[in-house]
Design a protein around this motif. Structure first.
Motif, PDB file in Angstrom:
ATOM      1  N   ASN A   1       0.821  -1.206   0.000  1.00 14.84           N
ATOM      2  CA  ASN A   1       0.000   0.000   0.000  1.00 14.84           C
ATOM      3  C   ASN A   1       0.851   1.250   0.000  1.00 14.84           C
ATOM      4  O   ASN A   1       0.551   2.227  -0.680  1.00 14.84           O
ATOM      5  N   ALA A   2       1.916   1.235   0.787  1.00 12.46           N
ATOM      6  CA  ALA A   2       2.765   2.413   0.895  1.00 12.46           C
ATOM      7  C   ALA A   2       3.466   2.711  -0.427  1.00 12.46           C
ATOM      8  O   ALA A   2       3.666   3.863  -0.782  1.00 12.46           O
TER       9      ALA A   2
ATOM     10  N   PRO B   1       0.117   3.293  -5.226  1.00  9.52           N
ATOM     11  CA  PRO B   1      -1.178   3.986  -5.186  1.00  9.52           C
ATOM     12  C   PRO B   1      -2.322   3.139  -5.729  1.00  9.52           C
ATOM     13  O   PRO B   1      -3.459   3.261  -5.270  1.00  9.52           O
TER      14      PRO B   1
ATOM     15  N   GLU C   1      -3.347   0.753  -3.010  1.00  5.20           N
ATOM     16  CA  GLU C   1      -3.964   1.503  -1.917  1.00  5.20           C
ATOM     17  C   GLU C   1      -5.464   1.674  -2.132  1.00  5.20           C
ATOM     18  O   GLU C   1      -6.277   1.392  -1.248  1.00  5.20           O
TER      19      GLU C   1
ATOM     20  N   SER D   1      -0.390   9.263  -4.394  1.00  3.93           N
ATOM     21  CA  SER D   1      -1.422   8.611  -3.604  1.00  3.93           C
ATOM     22  C   SER D   1      -2.765   9.329  -3.756  1.00  3.93           C
ATOM     23  O   SER D   1      -2.866  10.538  -3.571  1.00  3.93           O
ATOM     24  N   LYS D   2      -3.808   8.567  -4.152  1.00  4.18           N
ATOM     25  CA  LYS D   2      -5.193   9.048  -4.220  1.00  4.18           C
ATOM     26  C   LYS D   2      -5.413  10.174  -5.231  1.00  4.18           C
ATOM     27  O   LYS D   2      -6.365  10.947  -5.111  1.00  4.18           O
TER      28      LYS D   2
END
Length: 237
Positions: free
Chosen positions: A30-31, A34, A37, A198-199
Motif C-alpha cells: 500500500n505504501a 497507489p 492503496e 497517492s489518491k
C-alpha cells in the motif's frame, strides 16, 4: 525450556504462520503502490473530465465536445477469474455542457414521390444541451502495476438538447422536423487511471457511443456510432 535465540534471527513465535510478515508485506504494498492503496480500500472516486468525439460512417462530419464530473465507488473485493480478475465498480456522471457540431443547414437531395430528385431543406449547425449517465458498470482489472489501473465499462445515459437532434428535414416555417430533444446514449469503452501520487490519478478513456431517440420523435435517424475520447482528473477517498 526457553527458546534459544541466535543473533540476527527471529523466533518463530514472533511471526506465527507468517501473519506478521504478511501484514508487513501488505502494508509495504500500500505504501509503495497507489493502485493497491485504492484497490484494498475499495475507494470512492470523483472528479472532472472533458470529452471530444467524432461520428463515424455517415455521421463522420459530426463532432462533439462536452465537460462534466463523475462519481463512483468500488463495491467488491478482488474477484479472481484468471486474466479477467478484478473489482466491480458502479459510477455515474453528469454533463452540464454538451455540444454537437454538425454541417450547416443545407438542401438535402431526396427522391421525389413521382420520381426524380427533390432538394429538401435540412437543419444543422451547433446543438447545445446537457447529459446524465446514471448507470456506469466498470470492471477494474487486477494489475501489479504501481501506477496504471486499466478498466473497461458499459453504460447508459440520456441527452437533452435545446433543439431537436440530430438535424432533420425542416418544416415549412423553418422549425426542426421529426427528431427529438431527448436521446439515449448506450455506450461502452476502455481506459486507464494513471496515478500521479497517492489518491490522485489522471484518467484517459475511449468510448463507442450510440445516440438514439428510441423513436420518441416521428423519425429516428440517430447517430449510429461515435468515438469519444475522455480525459479527466480523479480524487480517491
Amino acid at each position: 525450556m526457553a527458546a534459544m535465540l541466535i543473533p540476527g534471527l527471529k523466533s518463530v513465535a514472533e511471526t506465527p504462520d507468517g501473519a506478521n510478515s504478511g501484514a508487513a508485506a501488505g502494508g509495504n504494498e500500500n505504501a509503495d503502490s497507489p493502485v493497491a492503496e485504492v484497490r484494498n480500500a475499495r475507494s470512492w472516486e470523483y472528479g472532472p473530465f472533458v470529452n471530444w468525439g467524432t461520428g463515424v460512417g455517415d455521421r463522420s462530419d459530426f463532432k462533439f465536445f462536452f465537460a462534466g464530473a463523475e462519481l463512483g465507488k468500488t463495491l467488491t473485493p478482488v474477484l479472481h477469474a484468471g486474466i479477467f480478475s478484478g473489482q466491480f465498480q458502479f459510477a455515474g456522471n453528469i454533463i452540464p455542457f454538451w455540444q454537437a457540431y454538425t454541417p450547416a443547414p443545407h438542401d438535402q437531395i431526396y427522391e421525389c414521390a413521382g420520381g426524380g430528385a427533390c432538394p429538401v431543406p435540412e437543419g444543422g449547425g451547433t446543438f447545445t444541451g446537457a447529459s446524465l449517465t446514471p448507470v456506469i458498470f466498470r470492471w477494474n482489472f487486477l494489475t501489479h502495476s504501481r501506477r496504471v489501473q486499466p478498466w473497461f465499462q458499459a453504460a447508459g445515459g440520456l441527452v437533452y438538447t435545446t433543439h431537436k437532434f440530430p438535424p432533420d428535414v425542416l418544416l415549412p416555417h423553418g422549425a426542426p422536423g421529426g427528431t427529438s430533444v431527448w436521446n439515449f446514449s448506450p455506450q461502452g469503452g476502455v481506459g486507464i487511471h494513471y496515478f500521479l501520487r497517492s489518491k490522485r490519478s489522471l484518467d484517459l478513456g475511449v468510448n463507442a457511443v450510440h445516440i438514439s431517440s428510441a423513436s420518441l420523435g416521428d423519425r429516428n435517424p440517430g447517430v449510429n456510432a461515435s468515438i469519444q475520447i475522455q480525459v479527466g482528473y480523479t480524487f480517491w477517498k
